[in-house]
Design an enzyme around this catalytic site. Structure first.
Site, mmCIF file in Angstrom:
data_model
loop_
_atom_site.group_PDB
_atom_site.id
_atom_site.type_symbol
_atom_site.label_atom_id
_atom_site.label_comp_id
_atom_site.label_asym_id
_atom_site.label_seq_id
_atom_site.Cartn_x
_atom_site.Cartn_y
_atom_site.Cartn_z
ATOM 1 N N ASP A 49 44.770 11.775 59.839
ATOM 2 C CA ASP A 49 44.636 12.346 58.316
ATOM 3 C C ASP A 49 43.350 11.827 57.542
ATOM 4 O O ASP A 49 42.845 10.921 57.951
ATOM 5 C CB ASP A 49 45.964 12.283 57.395
ATOM 6 C CG ASP A 49 45.739 12.752 56.228
ATOM 7 O OD1 ASP A 49 45.532 14.100 55.964
ATOM 8 O OD2 ASP A 49 46.406 12.368 55.191
ATOM 9 N N ASP A 51 42.319 12.318 53.806
ATOM 10 C CA ASP A 51 42.407 11.610 52.352
ATOM 11 C C ASP A 51 43.697 10.617 52.355
ATOM 12 O O ASP A 51 44.844 11.087 52.613
ATOM 13 C CB ASP A 51 42.565 12.656 51.509
ATOM 14 C CG ASP A 51 41.493 13.746 51.445
ATOM 15 O OD1 ASP A 51 40.093 13.042 51.506
ATOM 16 O OD2 ASP A 51 41.515 14.974 51.282
HETATM 17 MG MG LIG Z 1 46.642 12.488 53.272
#
Ligand SMILES: [Mg+2]
Length: 236
Positions: A49, A51
């Site tokens: 992922d 962020d």
């Molecule tokens: Mg995230």
């Protein structure tokens, strides 16, 4: 390989970004694409992922100045690079779908992240970003787009591009939905990092509940701990 409807204007440090026929932003590292031609059998990959894992989540990151890598993220990626494990960044970017920022802004941010990773000899092989959201505006309003995590669309697309064996691959995320996408794509395990400013505890519990005989779940507090645990790069 990919039919481009629209190539964004800027050249990215990690390749030329394009928006594919499904409306998903894809940026492929040209060197990785060249190398994948020689791959004869599917191999494990590391799905990250963005962020909250690679960079600090500032909520709809859209300013280059706000890019700050998490401690340990670059070293996790460079270890995977050295081990020949493809690194694919799989990110929901509903900020685009909601009209908060556009693909060119996302590309600027991506370039900055790539630049900061490059300083630590780390690079991704590809990035896929999904703009769709139930609160999006046309054409990005979608209640359950197959590419939006926890759906497996982006992981499956990445697998076909990079010849990935999903059943031997891992995901690292700061939301339970990151791991759920891993389960839906048939990954073997996921690491949940509790980096979220709010809801870290709740997301950790939700991630922990995803444990099963088919899917390993490890919960850690920091990205560095995730890199120290990750079986793909800690083989001793
Ligand atoms: Mg995230």
């Amino acid at each position: 390989m990919i039919n481009s409807h629209h190539e964004t204007q800027q050249q990215s440090a990690g390749g030329i970004p394009l928006v594919d026929e499904n409306g998903v932003w894809i940026c492929l590292n040209p060197t990785s694409i060249e190398k994948v031609k020689d791959i004869t059998s599917p191999r494990p990959a590391l799905s990250l992922d963005r962020d909250g894992v690679i960079n600090v989540d500032v909520n709809y990151l859209s300013k280059v100045d706000d890019v700050e890598l998490h401690d340990g993220a670059a070293s996790m990626i460079s270890q995977a690079n050295k081990a020949g494990i493809p690194v694919v960044v799989i990110t929901n970017q509903s900020g685009v779908g909601r009209g908060y920022f556009n693909w060119d802004t996302l590309t600027d941010v991506q370039n900055e992240i790539a630049h900061q990773l490059d300083k630590e000899q780390a690079y991704w092989d590809g990035v896929l970003a999904c703009p769709y959201h139930s609160d999006g505006i046309s054409p990005y309003k979608h209640d359950d787009h197959p590419y939006r995590k926890p759906n497996p669309g982006m992981l499956e697309k990445a697998a076909s591009i990079f010849k990935i064996d999903l059943s031997k691959s891992w995901v690292v995320g700061d939301k339970a939905d990151d791991l759920k996408a891993g389960i839906n794509a048939g990954l073997c395990g996921g690491i949940h990092v509790s980096t979220r400013f709010q809801e870290a505890e709740k997301e950790k519990e939700k991630a922990d509940d995803l444990k099963s005989s088919d899917f390993i779940v490890k919960t850690v507090n920091t990205v560095r701990e995730a890199s120290q645990y990750l079986p793909l790069i800690n083989t001793d």
